[in-house]
Design a protein around this motif. Structure first.
Motif, short mmCIF file in Angstrom:
data_model
loop_
_atom_site.label_atom_id
_atom_site.label_comp_id
_atom_site.label_asym_id
_atom_site.label_seq_id
_atom_site.Cartn_x
_atom_site.Cartn_y
_atom_site.Cartn_z
N GLN A 187 0.81 -1.22 0.00
CA GLN A 187 0.00 0.00 0.00
C GLN A 187 0.85 1.28 0.00
OE1 GLN A 187 -3.12 -1.00 -0.31
NE2 GLN A 187 -2.38 -3.10 0.10
N GLU A 188 2.16 1.13 0.13
CA GLU A 188 3.03 2.30 0.29
C GLU A 188 3.53 2.86 -1.05
OE1 GLU A 188 3.61 3.86 3.15
OE2 GLU A 188 2.25 2.41 4.08
N LYS A 189 3.90 4.13 -1.00
CA LYS A 189 4.53 4.79 -2.14
C LYS A 189 6.03 4.58 -2.04
CE LYS A 189 1.03 8.45 -2.31
NZ LYS A 189 0.79 9.91 -2.18
N TRP A 190 6.66 4.23 -3.15
CA TRP A 190 8.09 3.91 -3.14
C TRP A 190 8.90 5.00 -3.83
CZ3 TRP A 190 10.19 -0.01 -0.39
CH2 TRP A 190 9.29 -0.94 0.13
N ILE A 191 10.01 5.37 -3.19
CA ILE A 191 10.94 6.35 -3.75
C ILE A 191 12.28 5.65 -3.90
CG2 ILE A 191 12.03 8.60 -3.41
CD1 ILE A 191 9.68 9.31 -1.57
N ASN A 213 5.11 -6.20 -7.76
CA ASN A 213 5.67 -5.12 -8.56
C ASN A 213 4.94 -3.80 -8.36
OD1 ASN A 213 7.67 -6.79 -9.90
ND2 ASN A 213 5.95 -7.71 -10.99
N PRO A 214 5.10 -3.20 -7.20
CA PRO A 214 4.38 -1.96 -6.88
C PRO A 214 4.85 -0.78 -7.73
CG PRO A 214 6.10 -2.33 -5.28
CD PRO A 214 6.06 -3.55 -6.16
N PRO A 215 3.98 0.21 -7.97
CA PRO A 215 4.40 1.39 -8.72
C PRO A 215 5.40 2.22 -7.93
CG PRO A 215 2.22 1.71 -7.81
CD PRO A 215 2.57 0.27 -7.57
N VAL A 216 6.31 2.86 -8.64
CA VAL A 216 7.32 3.71 -8.00
C VAL A 216 6.91 5.16 -8.18
CG1 VAL A 216 9.74 4.39 -8.00
CG2 VAL A 216 9.12 1.99 -8.38
N LEU A 227 16.37 10.37 0.52
CA LEU A 227 16.16 10.38 1.97
C LEU A 227 15.44 11.63 2.45
CD1 LEU A 227 19.50 8.77 3.16
CD2 LEU A 227 17.24 7.74 3.11
N ALA A 228 15.65 12.75 1.77
CA ALA A 228 14.92 13.97 2.13
C ALA A 228 13.42 13.78 1.88
CB ALA A 228 15.44 15.15 1.33
N LEU A 234 6.98 11.43 2.03
CA LEU A 234 6.44 11.35 0.68
C LEU A 234 6.42 9.91 0.18
CD1 LEU A 234 8.17 14.42 -1.01
CD2 LEU A 234 5.82 14.24 -0.14
N GLY A 235 7.07 9.02 0.90
CA GLY A 235 7.13 7.62 0.53
C GLY A 235 8.17 6.91 1.37
N ILE A 236 8.43 5.64 1.03
CA ILE A 236 9.44 4.85 1.73
C ILE A 236 10.46 4.37 0.71
CG2 ILE A 236 7.74 4.18 3.44
CD1 ILE A 236 7.68 1.41 2.26
#
Length: 298
Positions: A187-191, A213-216, A227-228, A234-236
């Motif tokens: 469920q998380e947003k990936w950075i 295969n989650p969206p980035v 990291l900022a 904004l994501g993990i």
């Protein structure tokens, strides 16, 4: 046929810089002299060594045959010069590193190397794709990569183990959990790092398989920027534990535990046709010894 070291030096410089202007600047010659020297070499060999594309020179099949031989001959000549000059230090070693290694491993490694040998290699930091390309074109002599490469022309030796970990900002809702399920991570947003980097490839081939295969959300080529963004929730992200262990990051982030660990191997790589000069041999031997000593001290 009377091929000179000057001609070979000009040829190798053009390969490295892709243009006569940049090659001329690197070896302190005029562009006209570089052009004439290359023309003489091609005339003596009876072949074209480059394909001309506007202002750029792209090495062709004939040039690629000459490149390993030219590189070796120049390295041997530098070795002869050093052999009879006790005051000189051979600084003609070009090292490439991927970004995690270059940012968080290389500084301590270079400190130990300089203390032992009294000089430092020229170092370039870039992503895996770019570093592999530099090895193939002999722009660099050796590289430290975050994993193996599929390039058939490169020899990669195991060097050091690394662990990739999931990191969130300290105020993120997941930061309070002792262990996080893959279902929650879906469920998380990936950075993440950009495609072409080893870190991104490792995510795609390892962790992403558990997450369908989650969206980035963001792809960035700088760890500080990643990291900022994570710090601002904004994501993990998914990064090397070596980076997370840096003192200036502590207190701002939390490492999440999952049911699996994600381990990878750093590798030491060089072109299979690369001449292993005494200098390169010393660097490779030092690198392996330093990695072993670091492992034992942990």
């Amino acid at each position: 046929m009377n091929i000179t070291f000057k001609q070979l030096s000009v040829f190798v410089s053009i390969v490295r810089y892709g243009s006569m202007t940049l090659a001329a600047d690197s070896i302190f010659m005029t562009k006209g002299a570089v052009s004439q020297t290359l023309a003489e070499l091609e005339s003596q060999l009876g072949v074209r060594l480059f394909d001309r594309q506007h202002a750029r020179l792209i090495i062709n099949h004939e040039g690629k045959k000459l490149l390993p031989v030219a590189d070796e001959l120049l390295a041997r000549m530098q070795g002869v010069e050093q052999l009879f000059d006790e005051k000189s230090h051979d600084t003609q070693l070009n090292l490439g590193c991927t970004k995690t290694i270059g940012s968080y491993v290389l500084p301590n490694m270079l400190t130990a190397f300089e203390k032992s040998y009294g000089w430092l290699p020229r170092s370039i930091i870039a992503n895996t794709q770019d570093i592999s390309s530099m090895l193939n074109s002999f722009e660099i002599d050796v590289a430290l990569l975050e994993g193996p490469t599929t390039e058939q022309n490169l020899i990669c030796e195991p060097w050091m183990e690394d662990e990739m970990v999931i990191v969130v900002g300290k105020t993120h809702p997941l930061a309070k959990k002792k262990q996080v399920s893959y279902e929650a991570l879906k469920q998380e947003k990936w950075i993440l790092r950009e495609r072409g980097s080893s870190s991104r490839a490792f995510f795609d081939n390892q962790l992403a398989l558990h997450l369908n295969n989650p969206p980035v959300t963001l792809s960035l080529n700088a760890f500080d920027a990643i990291l900022a963004c994570v710090r601002n929730n904004l994501g993990i992200t998914f990064i090397s534990s070596r980076m997370f262990a840096q003192p200036f990051y502590k207190g701002h982030f939390v490492q999440l535990e999952t049911e699996h660990r994600f381990l990878r191997k750093f590798t030491l790589c060089y072109h299979k046709s690369k001449f292993i000069s005494p200098t390169l041999h010393s660097w490779n031997a030092f690198s392996q010894l330093w990695a072993r000593q670091l492992t034992f001290s942990v």
